[in-house]
Design a protein around this motif. Structure first.
Motif, PDB file in Angstrom:
ATOM      1  N   ARG A  98      22.269  29.618  26.122  1.00 26.30           N
ATOM      2  CA  ARG A  98      23.606  29.165  26.492  1.00 26.30           C
ATOM      3  C   ARG A  98      24.286  30.222  27.352  1.00 26.30           C
ATOM      4  O   ARG A  98      23.931  31.407  27.308  1.00 26.30           O
ATOM      5  CB  ARG A  98      24.453  28.888  25.252  1.00 26.30           C
ATOM      6  N   LEU A  99      25.269  29.795  28.094  1.00 27.99           N
ATOM      7  CA  LEU A  99      26.026  30.712  28.940  1.00 27.99           C
ATOM      8  C   LEU A  99      27.303  31.109  28.222  1.00 27.99           C
ATOM      9  O   LEU A  99      27.951  30.289  27.583  1.00 27.99           O
ATOM     10  CB  LEU A  99      26.374  30.044  30.272  1.00 27.99           C
ATOM     11  N   ARG A 100      27.673  32.343  28.349  1.00 23.90           N
ATOM     12  CA  ARG A 100      28.906  32.834  27.728  1.00 23.90           C
ATOM     13  C   ARG A 100      29.762  33.520  28.794  1.00 23.90           C
ATOM     14  O   ARG A 100      29.253  34.217  29.661  1.00 23.90           O
ATOM     15  CB  ARG A 100      28.565  33.834  26.620  1.00 23.90           C
ATOM     16  N   TRP A 101      31.075  33.336  28.688  1.00 23.69           N
ATOM     17  CA  TRP A 101      31.969  33.898  29.697  1.00 23.69           C
ATOM     18  C   TRP A 101      32.209  35.380  29.480  1.00 23.69           C
ATOM     19  O   TRP A 101      32.379  35.852  28.361  1.00 23.69           O
ATOM     20  CB  TRP A 101      33.319  33.166  29.649  1.00 23.69           C
ATOM     21  N   THR A 102      32.177  36.130  30.567  1.00 24.00           N
ATOM     22  CA  THR A 102      32.648  37.511  30.567  1.00 24.00           C
ATOM     23  C   THR A 102      33.710  37.607  31.648  1.00 24.00           C
ATOM     24  O   THR A 102      33.877  36.696  32.448  1.00 24.00           O
ATOM     25  CB  THR A 102      31.511  38.513  30.875  1.00 24.00           C
ATOM     26  N   PRO A 103      34.468  38.685  31.695  1.00 25.84           N
ATOM     27  CA  PRO A 103      35.587  38.740  32.636  1.00 25.84           C
ATOM     28  C   PRO A 103      35.216  38.487  34.091  1.00 25.84           C
ATOM     29  O   PRO A 103      36.067  38.093  34.870  1.00 25.84           O
ATOM     30  CB  PRO A 103      36.119  40.169  32.451  1.00 25.84           C
ATOM     31  N   TYR A 104      33.997  38.738  34.491  1.00 25.98           N
ATOM     32  CA  TYR A 104      33.669  38.646  35.904  1.00 25.98           C
ATOM     33  C   TYR A 104      32.619  37.584  36.200  1.00 25.98           C
ATOM     34  O   TYR A 104      31.990  37.612  37.232  1.00 25.98           O
ATOM     35  CB  TYR A 104      33.202  40.005  36.424  1.00 25.98           C
ATOM     36  N   ILE A 125      42.733  47.753  30.827  1.00 24.78           N
ATOM     37  CA  ILE A 125      43.722  48.840  30.881  1.00 24.78           C
ATOM     38  C   ILE A 125      43.771  49.453  32.274  1.00 24.78           C
ATOM     39  O   ILE A 125      44.860  49.693  32.830  1.00 24.78           O
ATOM     40  CB  ILE A 125      43.394  49.908  29.824  1.00 24.78           C
ATOM     41  N   VAL A 126      42.599  49.714  32.855  1.00 23.24           N
ATOM     42  CA  VAL A 126      42.557  50.292  34.207  1.00 23.24           C
ATOM     43  C   VAL A 126      43.188  49.332  35.212  1.00 23.24           C
ATOM     44  O   VAL A 126      43.940  49.753  36.103  1.00 23.24           O
ATOM     45  CB  VAL A 126      41.105  50.623  34.600  1.00 23.24           C
ATOM     46  N   ALA A 127      42.898  48.031  35.082  1.00 30.61           N
ATOM     47  CA  ALA A 127      43.482  47.049  36.002  1.00 30.61           C
ATOM     48  C   ALA A 127      44.993  46.996  35.869  1.00 30.61           C
ATOM     49  O   ALA A 127      45.711  46.875  36.869  1.00 30.61           O
ATOM     50  CB  ALA A 127      42.880  45.674  35.736  1.00 30.61           C
ATOM     51  N   ALA A 128      45.504  47.093  34.639  1.00 23.38           N
ATOM     52  CA  ALA A 128      46.956  47.080  34.433  1.00 23.38           C
ATOM     53  C   ALA A 128      47.610  48.311  35.058  1.00 23.38           C
ATOM     54  O   ALA A 128      48.658  48.213  35.717  1.00 23.38           O
ATOM     55  CB  ALA A 128      47.261  47.014  32.934  1.00 23.38           C
ATOM     56  N   ILE A 129      46.997  49.467  34.853  1.00 25.66           N
ATOM     57  CA  ILE A 129      47.528  50.701  35.459  1.00 25.66           C
ATOM     58  C   ILE A 129      47.510  50.589  36.980  1.00 25.66           C
ATOM     59  O   ILE A 129      48.473  50.971  37.656  1.00 25.66           O
ATOM     60  CB  ILE A 129      46.703  51.915  34.986  1.00 25.66           C
ATOM     61  N   ALA A 130      46.411  50.057  37.528  1.00 24.39           N
ATOM     62  CA  ALA A 130      46.316  49.896  38.979  1.00 24.39           C
ATOM     63  C   ALA A 130      47.385  48.955  39.497  1.00 24.39           C
ATOM     64  O   ALA A 130      47.973  49.199  40.569  1.00 24.39           O
ATOM     65  CB  ALA A 130      44.920  49.378  39.348  1.00 24.39           C
ATOM     66  N   ASN A 131      47.671  47.877  38.766  1.00 24.89           N
ATOM     67  CA  ASN A 131      48.723  46.947  39.190  1.00 24.89           C
ATOM     68  C   ASN A 131      50.078  47.642  39.275  1.00 24.89           C
ATOM     69  O   ASN A 131      50.844  47.450  40.230  1.00 24.89           O
ATOM     70  CB  ASN A 131      48.818  45.774  38.206  1.00 24.89           C
ATOM     71  N   HIS A 254      39.676  35.229  40.697  1.00 21.27           N
ATOM     72  CA  HIS A 254      39.299  33.839  40.443  1.00 21.27           C
ATOM     73  C   HIS A 254      39.400  33.004  41.716  1.00 21.27           C
ATOM     74  O   HIS A 254      38.611  32.078  41.926  1.00 21.27           O
ATOM     75  CB  HIS A 254      40.216  33.231  39.382  1.00 21.27           C
ATOM     76  N   ALA A 255      40.377  33.325  42.570  1.00 26.79           N
ATOM     77  CA  ALA A 255      40.590  32.536  43.778  1.00 26.79           C
ATOM     78  C   ALA A 255      39.409  32.615  44.735  1.00 26.79           C
ATOM     79  O   ALA A 255      39.211  31.714  45.561  1.00 26.79           O
ATOM     80  CB  ALA A 255      41.868  33.004  44.489  1.00 26.79           C
ATOM     81  N   ALA A 408      43.605  38.050  34.764  1.00 21.29           N
ATOM     82  CA  ALA A 408      42.495  38.200  35.703  1.00 21.29           C
ATOM     83  C   ALA A 408      41.162  38.389  34.986  1.00 21.29           C
ATOM     84  O   ALA A 408      40.102  38.155  35.572  1.00 21.29           O
ATOM     85  CB  ALA A 408      42.745  39.380  36.644  1.00 21.29           C
ATOM     86  N   HIS A 409      41.212  38.798  33.716  1.00 26.08           N
ATOM     87  CA  HIS A 409      39.995  39.023  32.937  1.00 26.08           C
ATOM     88  C   HIS A 409      39.704  37.874  31.973  1.00 26.08           C
ATOM     89  O   HIS A 409      38.890  38.015  31.058  1.00 26.08           O
ATOM     90  CB  HIS A 409      40.117  40.324  32.138  1.00 26.08           C
TER      91      HIS A 409
END
Length: 420
Positions: A98-104, A125-131, A254-255, A408-409
């Motif tokens: 089966r396929l399972r979702w990961t953030p990417y 956490i890194v993505a939030a800091i970068a934002n 995602h876009a 986004a994740h």
């Protein structure tokens, strides 16, 4: 197109697949036979995704019920977009997994394999800091352009803020690359640097990341360039570099599943830019610019800046709302049901609540305290209240930018696998 057209006969009733299948931003739409089906070993199985795949990080291994590898032909990844569904295709035997979702993307897990929660948490956490860093840098650049009569001390302070934020953003972006590589390769972050080369040279994400890094380097150089280049020109070009970096983020979001330079990708780029402008102006103005102006500038200069700030924030907010509605509608597939039945929808609800709180705070400042600052002979009381509310709004903005990183994740609510 190459397929698994040769499977050893008599390998058992079920063909079991292990390995990794990672699209850059796609979801598995159809599987034939379906994953987990109890079927005789098939000649071939097709998995169709609604987005492009990352060939360098996609693989399949077919084994029988005893764990013995039985495939004799390597699975071929076709990253082409096939009309009308813009699908990438992977051909191979897929029974029993089966396929399972990961953030990417979708990942086909071997038995017993688990995504390291620390890797996912670290990536968020890194993505939030970068934002937050990106927004602060954009906000500081815009503040420089909006401050006509600011003291040299204030201008230098803002330029230092830009430089520090962008340099730190580069560090965060490199960390994000390591986390992304770990999620795609299955290794711990930074544990296997050999996969960085194919990640950078053979993946869609690598191309987008490299473009964004170049834009950040240009941005840093402009922030420390000699004054002879002219402040408005430097900040304008710096904002163009920021826009390029924002597009690199949209191209790996995602876009991106809709295709390179597609309408959803452009709209998400505008959403990123507008959010950074709105949030960045609020954060930098509330925590840095306004306290400095109250201490150094005249009441007229203060009133002039807060008027510009309010107008710019209102314009950016309008863009955030328009593009945000489009993104939400796309992520929810035009239905309100996923708002309550998917993780993505619940997180989106939290973000909407924070946006509403920021709108209320900004509205109070615009409708109540801004007119008082413009009218009053003494601005101290009204300016103090304006600054207090702006600081509260800045805290809410940090929450909005952090929630965006979590979204986004998370698998969009438009996909049934994301429903709870």
């Amino acid at each position: 197109m190459s397929v698994f057209n040769r499977l050893r006969r008599g390998c058992g009733a079920v063909a079991i697949v292990s390995g990794v299948l990672i699209p850059s931003a796609g979801f598995a739409q159809t599987q034939s036979p379906s994953a987990g089906a109890e079927v005789p070993a098939p000649e071939n199985v097709t998995v169709v995704f609604d987005g492009p795949l990352e060939p360098a990080f996609s693989s399949l291994t077919v084994s029988n019920s005893t764990g013995k590898q039985v495939n004799t032909v390597k699975a071929q990844v076709d990253p082409r977009r096939v009309a009308p569904v813009a699908a990438g295709q992977v051909h191979g035997a897929l029974g029993g997994r089966r396929l399972r979702w990961t953030p990417y993307g979708w990942r086909l897990f071997v038995q017993g394999e688990v995504v390291d929660p620390a890797t996912i948490t670290g990536s968020i956490i890194v993505a939030a800091i970068a934002n937050v860093l990106f927004a602060c840098a954009v906000g500081a650049c815009l503040a420089v352009l909006m401050l006509d009569n600011a003291s040299p001390r204030m201008q230098s302070r803002l330029q230092r803020i830009v430089a520090v934020c962008v340099v730190t953003l580069i560090v965060a972006d490199i960390a994000n690359l390591l986390f992304e590589t770990a999620l795609k390769s299955g290794s711990a972050p930074g544990a296997d640097f050999s996969v960085l080369i194919p990640m950078l040279t053979q993946s869609h994400y690598g191309a987008a990341w490299s473009t964004g890094l170049v834009a950040l380097i240009v941005w840093v150089l402009l922030s420390v360039a000699p004054r002879a280049f002219g402040r408005p020109a430097r900040m304008t070009v710096a904002l163009l570099a920021a826009a390029v970096f924002a597009f690199s983020k949209a191209a790996s979001s995602h876009a991106a599943g809709a295709g390179d330079f597609s309408l959803p990708e452009w709209i998400h780029w505008m959403h990123i830019c507008a959010t950074a402008a709105w949030g960045g102006l609020v954060i930098t103005s509330g925590l840095l610019v306004l306290p400095g102006l109250r201490a150094e500038a005249s009441g007229e200069d203060l009133a002039h800046f807060v008027g510009r700030l309010s107008a710019a924030a209102a314009f950016a907010l309008l863009a955030v709302l328009i593009t945000g509605i489009y993104n939400a509608n796309r992520g929810l597939a035009g239905s309100l049901v996923p708002l309550a039945h998917s993780d993505w929808g619940l997180i989106l609800n939290a973000k909407i609540g924070l946006v509403n709180a920021a709108i209320v705070l900004g509205g109070i400042n615009r409708l109540v305290y801004l007119p008082r600052i413009r009218r009053a002979a003494s601005h101290s009381a009204a300016a103090s209240s304006f600054q207090t509310i702006l600081k509260a709004e800045a805290v809410v903005m940090i929450g909005i930018l952090s929630t965006a990183a979590v979204l986004a994740h998370t698998i969009p609510g438009s996909h049934p696998s994301g429903w709870s």
